[in-house]
Design an enzyme around this catalytic site. Structure first.
Site, short mmCIF file in Angstrom:
data_model
loop_
_atom_site.label_atom_id
_atom_site.label_comp_id
_atom_site.label_asym_id
_atom_site.label_seq_id
_atom_site.Cartn_x
_atom_site.Cartn_y
_atom_site.Cartn_z
N CYS A 157 0.83 -1.21 0.00
CA CYS A 157 0.00 0.00 0.00
C CYS A 157 0.86 1.26 0.00
O CYS A 157 2.02 1.24 0.39
CB CYS A 157 -0.87 0.02 1.24
N ARG A 174 2.45 1.06 -5.82
CA ARG A 174 2.59 0.24 -4.62
C ARG A 174 1.34 -0.58 -4.34
O ARG A 174 1.35 -1.49 -3.51
CB ARG A 174 2.88 1.13 -3.40
N TRP A 206 -3.28 -2.26 -1.55
CA TRP A 206 -3.03 -3.57 -2.13
C TRP A 206 -3.56 -4.55 -1.08
O TRP A 206 -2.98 -4.66 0.00
CB TRP A 206 -1.54 -3.77 -2.37
N ASN A 252 -0.07 0.61 6.26
CA ASN A 252 0.55 -0.34 5.33
C ASN A 252 1.24 -1.38 6.18
O ASN A 252 1.99 -1.03 7.09
CB ASN A 252 1.56 0.42 4.44
N GLY A 253 0.99 -2.66 5.91
CA GLY A 253 1.59 -3.73 6.70
C GLY A 253 0.51 -4.69 7.16
O GLY A 253 -0.60 -4.71 6.61
N GLU A 265 13.77 -15.13 -16.20
CA GLU A 265 13.35 -13.74 -16.03
C GLU A 265 12.42 -13.30 -17.17
O GLU A 265 11.43 -12.60 -16.95
CB GLU A 265 14.59 -12.84 -15.90
N LYS A 287 8.54 -12.02 -16.93
CA LYS A 287 8.00 -10.79 -17.56
C LYS A 287 6.70 -11.13 -18.27
O LYS A 287 5.72 -10.41 -18.15
CB LYS A 287 8.97 -10.19 -18.57
N GLU A 314 3.83 -11.82 -15.72
CA GLU A 314 3.30 -10.72 -14.91
C GLU A 314 2.69 -9.60 -15.72
O GLU A 314 1.73 -8.98 -15.27
CB GLU A 314 4.31 -10.21 -13.88
N HIS A 363 13.88 -34.49 -20.01
CA HIS A 363 13.60 -35.26 -18.80
C HIS A 363 12.15 -35.14 -18.37
O HIS A 363 11.81 -35.31 -17.21
CB HIS A 363 14.55 -34.82 -17.68
N LYS A 402 4.31 -3.11 -6.44
CA LYS A 402 5.73 -2.91 -6.74
C LYS A 402 6.65 -3.43 -5.64
O LYS A 402 7.52 -4.24 -5.88
CB LYS A 402 5.98 -1.42 -6.97
C1 AGP Z 1 9.53 -7.78 -10.84
O1 AGP Z 1 9.06 -7.62 -12.13
C2 AGP Z 1 8.54 -8.24 -9.88
N1 AGP Z 1 7.40 -7.42 -9.84
C3 AGP Z 1 9.02 -8.77 -8.54
O2 AGP Z 1 9.35 -10.10 -8.77
C4 AGP Z 1 10.19 -8.08 -7.82
O3 AGP Z 1 11.36 -8.23 -8.55
C5 AGP Z 1 10.38 -8.69 -6.42
O4 AGP Z 1 9.24 -8.48 -5.67
C6 AGP Z 1 11.59 -8.14 -5.70
O5 AGP Z 1 11.48 -6.77 -5.49
P1 AGP Z 1 12.70 -5.88 -5.06
O6 AGP Z 1 13.69 -5.92 -6.18
O7 AGP Z 1 12.12 -4.52 -4.88
O8 AGP Z 1 13.27 -6.44 -3.81
#
Ligand code: AGP
Length: 606
Positions: free
Chosen positions: A2, A27, A74, A100-101, A476, A480, A483, A499, A601
Site C-alpha cells: 500500500c 505500490r 493492495w 501499510n503492513g 526472467e 516478464k 506478470e 527429462h 511494486k
Molecule cells: C519484478 O518484475 C517483480 N514485480 C518482482 O518479482 C520483484 O522483482 C520482487 O518483488 C523483488 O522486489 P525488489 O527488487 O524490490 O526487492
C-alpha cells in the site's frame, strides 16, 4: 504494497494528496481513499479503483483542507470493497487512520473491542487501530498518549499515519518494518511511503526508523523514540532523484520508458565509484561462504550472478530465493549475505537479511532506492543509480543489477588472479559497448519484435529455454511474460527438456530459445540440441540468436537475429528482447501494463 501519503500546510492539501497517492499507485491500486479535516470535522472519501477515477468520481478536489492523509491499497486482509478501503475512522468519527503492513494480533484485539461494543464495518486488520485510538483517547484525553498506547499494543508490521479532529493541525505517524518517511518543506510537511509521495514539493526527507514515531505540523516536526519518548535528532536525506524522471515523458507506459532508459542506466552502473565496489569484492574474497539472494526478478538476478561468478572468478556462490533463505542457508560470522533489491524494502529479502545479521554474517547489497531499509541495514551497499522505476514490472533495475554483478565478478576474478588485467579490460570494454548496442536494438528491432509479439499474442503457453547463464535469462523473460501479459510462460534449462517436459510439445506449447553466440561453443551446441529436440516433434521455436548464417527456417519457426557481440554481454542483450516481447504481447492483449492485476511494486508483507 500500500501507499501512504499525508500532508499538513497552507496549501490545498487535497490536490497534493492526489499527486501523492497517484505517484504511489504502483505500490497498490485496488482501491484508494482520503481523509481531510474541514472546520475541525473529518471528511472521508474512499472507493475501489484507481486514484484518478476515484478523485473524479467523488469530486475530491472540491474539498479544501490544510491537512489530510491518503492511501492506495493492495489488499491483504479482506476483499477489494469500499468497506475495506482506507482510511478507517473511529466510531465517534474523531480519528482517521491509514496503514501499510499487517497487524498480526488484530483478531484478539478486534474480539476485545467488539466485546466493549465497538462495531466493525470492514474485514481488515487496520480497522482495530481507529477504534483503539478512540478507546485510549477517552482515558487520557491526549492524542499522543492514545497513539502510543495503541502502538504498544499492536504486533506485526506497520507504517501508520493518523489525523484527529482533536488536533486538526497535526499528523501522527510511526513505522515498524514497513517504510515511512517525512518530507520537510517550508510551511508544509509530508509523510509518505516513499519519496514519490512528495518529490515534486521537497527534496528534503527524514527517513523514519523502526521504533520511532513523528508528529508533523505546518511549521515543524518532531521525531521521538517509542520507548523513551525522547526526541531523536534525525539527519535530512537529500533526494537525488529528479521528479521529471518519475514522469512518463511521452511514452505510452512506464514499462516501455524504463526499457528504453536501459542504455543510460547501464552507463550509470558502469560509472559507479570503484572504491565501493572494491570493498564488496573484498567481502566476497574474505568470506568462507557467500550467498546471493533476491526474490522474484532479483532472484533471477542472483541466479545470473551465480553463473557469472562461477565462469569469471571460479567461485561457486549459491543463489537462494530470499523466502527460502532461512530454511536453507547455514550462516555464521564467516559468511557473506549479498542481496539484490530494486526497492530495498521487500519483506522476504529484508527478513533474510535480518536473519543473516543476527547470525553475525557480513552483509552487502545492490539496491536502487537510496535510504531504503535494505540500503541502510547492510554493511556495504551499492546504490545502482537507475533512477525511479515506476512500472510494477522490473526491467531497468534488474538489468543494471546484472551489470553491477558482472563487474563485481570481474573484479573478484582479477583480485584472485584468475584473469589478467588485459582480459579484465577487454571485459570492461565489452560492457562499455553494451549501452550503444542496446540502443541500436531498441531503435532498429523494436518494430520487428512488436510485429512478432502481436502475431503470436494468441499463444497461451510458452516454454523459455536457456542453458548456463542463459537459463536465468529464460526464467526472467518468462516472469516478464507472466506478470505483464498474464500468459503462461515457464523458464527452464535447455537440458531439462528431455527429462519430462518434451512430452508437452504440441500445437498448444511454443518455445523461445535463447541461443548463445557460436563462440561459446559448448553452450551453443548444447542449446542447439534443445532446438532440434523440439523441432523433431514439430514444435514451434522462436530462436533468439546471433548468427546471420542461422537464417534457415528449417531450424527455427521464427527467428530474431541479433548483432554479433562477445559472449559476456550476449545474455544481457537477450534479456532486453525478453522484456520487449512480453511488453508487446501485453499491449496486444490490452493488459494493464504498468499496474498488472494482483501485483504491487514493493512487497513489504510476508
Ligand atoms: C519484478 O518484475 C517483480 N514485480 C518482482 O518479482 C520483484 O522483482 C520482487 O518483488 C523483488 O522486489 P525488489 O527488487 O524490490 O526487492
Amino acid at each position: 504494497m500500500c501507499g501512504i501519503s499525508g500532508a499538513v500546510g497552507l496549501k490545498n492539501i487535497s490536490e497534493l494528496l492526489f499527486e501523492g497517492i497517484r505517484n504511489l499507485e504502483y505500490r497498490g491500486y485496488d482501491s484508494c481513499g482520503v481523509a481531510l479535516i474541514n472546520k475541525s470535522r473529518l471528511l472521508i472519501k474512499k472507493d475501489i479503483g484507481g486514484v484518478e477515477e476515484f478523485y473524479r468520481k467523488h469530486n475530491v478536489l472540491q474539498h479544501k483542507s490544510k491537512i489530510g492523509i491518503a492511501h492506495t491499497r493492495w489488499a491483504t486482509h479482506g476483499k477489494v470493497t469500499q468497506e475495506n478501503t482506507h482510511p478507517f475512522t473511529s466510531r465517534d468519527g474523531n480519528f482517521a487512520v491509514v496503514h501499510n503492513g499487517i497487524i498480526s494480533n488484530y483478531r484478539p484485539l478486534k474480539a476485545q473491542l467488539q466485546k466493549e461494543g465497538f462495531k466493525f464495518s470492514s474485514e481488515t486488520d487496520t480497522e482495530v487501530l481507529a477504534h483503539l485510538l478512540e478507546k485510549f483517547y477517552k482515558r487520557s484525553r491526549n492524542v499522543e498518549k492514545a497513539f502510543l498506547k495503541m502502538l504498544n499494543l499492536i504486533e506485526g508490521t506497520y507504517a501508520i499515519a493518523l489525523i484527529s479532529s482533536y488536533l486538526p493541525e497535526q499528523i501522527f505517524c510511526a513505522k515498524k518494518e514497513s517504510p515511512l518517511m517525512l518530507g520537510i518543506g517550508d510551511e508544509i510537511k509530508f509523510v509518505g511511503s516513499d519519496f514519490n509521495a512528495f518529490i515534486d514539493h521537497t527534496k528534503n526527507a527524514v527517513i523514519l526508523d523502526d521504533g520511532e514515531y513523528a508528529i508533523l505540523s505546518r511549521d515543524t516536526y518532531v521525531v521521538k523514540d517509542l520507548l523513551s519518548k525522547e526526541e531523536v535528532t534525525k539527519p535530512i536525506t537529500k533526494i537525488e532523484w529528479d521528479s521529471e524522471t518519475s514522469k512518463k515523458g511521452g511514452y505510452p507506459h512506464y514499462m516501455l520508458k524504463e526499457i528504453y532508459e536501459q542504455p543510460q542506466t547501464i552507463s550509470n552502473a558502469l560509472d559507479l565509484e570503484e572504491s565501493g565496489l572494491d570493498e564488496i569484492v573484498d567481502l566476497f574474497a574474505e568470506s568462507e561462504n557467500s550467498y546471493l539472494l533476491g526474490v522474484g526478478t532479483t532472484f533471477y538476478v542472483a541466479k545470473y550472478a551465480k553463473y557469472v561468478f562461477s565462469k569469471l572468478a571460479q567461485e561457486f556462490f549459491p543463489s537462494i530465493s530470499s523466502d527460502e533463505f532461512m530454511a536453507l542457508a547455514i550462516v555464521n560470522k564467516e559468511s557473506l549475505f549479498f542481496c539484490a533489491s530494486q526497492s530495498g524494502e521487500t519483506f522476504d529479502t529484508l527478513s533474510a537479511l535480518k536473519h543473516a545479521k543476527l547470525k553475525g554474517a557480513r552483509t552487502a547489497a545492490v539496491v536502487n532506492v537510496m535510504g531504503s531499509s535494505i540500503a541502510r541495514l547492510v554493511d556495504k551497499v551499492v546504490l545502482q543509480g537507475s533512477g525511479p522505476e515506476i512500472c510494477v514490472i522490473s526491467t531497468k533495475a534488474a538489468l543494471s543489477q546484472m551489470v553491477v554483478l558482472t563487474v563485481l565478478a570481474m573484479k573478484l576474478a582479477l583480485k584472485k588472479k584468475v584473469i589478467t588485467r588485459k582480459i579484465y579490460n577487454q571485459h570492461l570494454q565489452s560492457l562499455r559497448e553494451l549501452p550503444e548496442i542496446i540502443q541500436g536494438i531498441l531503435n532498429e528491432r523494436s518494430g520487428f519484435i512488436h510485429r512478432l509479439a502481436h502475431k503470436y499474442s494468441g499463444t497461451r503457453n510458452w516454454l523459455y529455454l536457456g542453458r548456463g547463464v542463459y537459463y536465468p535469462i529464460a526464467l526472467e523473460s518468462a516472469l516478464k511474460m507472466k506478470e505483464v501479459a498474464y500468459v503462461h510462460a515457464e523458464g527452464m534449462p535447455g537440458g531439462f527438456l528431455k527429462h519430462g517436459t518434451l512430452a508437452m510439445i504440441d500445437d498448444d506449447v511454443s518455445s523461445i530459445v535463447f541461443v548463445p553466440p557460436p563462440e561459446d561453443k559448448v553452450l551453443y551446441e548444447a542449446t542447439m540440441h534443445s532446438v532440434e529436440e523440439i523441432r523433431a516433434r514439430s514444435g514451434f521455436v522462436l530462436g533468439i540468436h546471433f548468427t546471420e548464417q542461422g537464417k534457415n527456417s528449417d531450424l527455427y519457426s521464427e527467428e530474431l537475429i541479433l548483432p554479433k557481440v562477445p559472449p559476456l554481454t550476449a545474455p544481457l542483450i537477450q534479456l532486453v528482447i525478453g522484456q520487449l516481447f512480453a511488453y508487446f504481447t501485453a499491449t496486444s492483449l490490452k493488459r494493464n501494463i504498468d499496474k498488472p492485476r494482483s501485483l504491487a511494486k514493493s512487497v513489504t508483507v510476508a
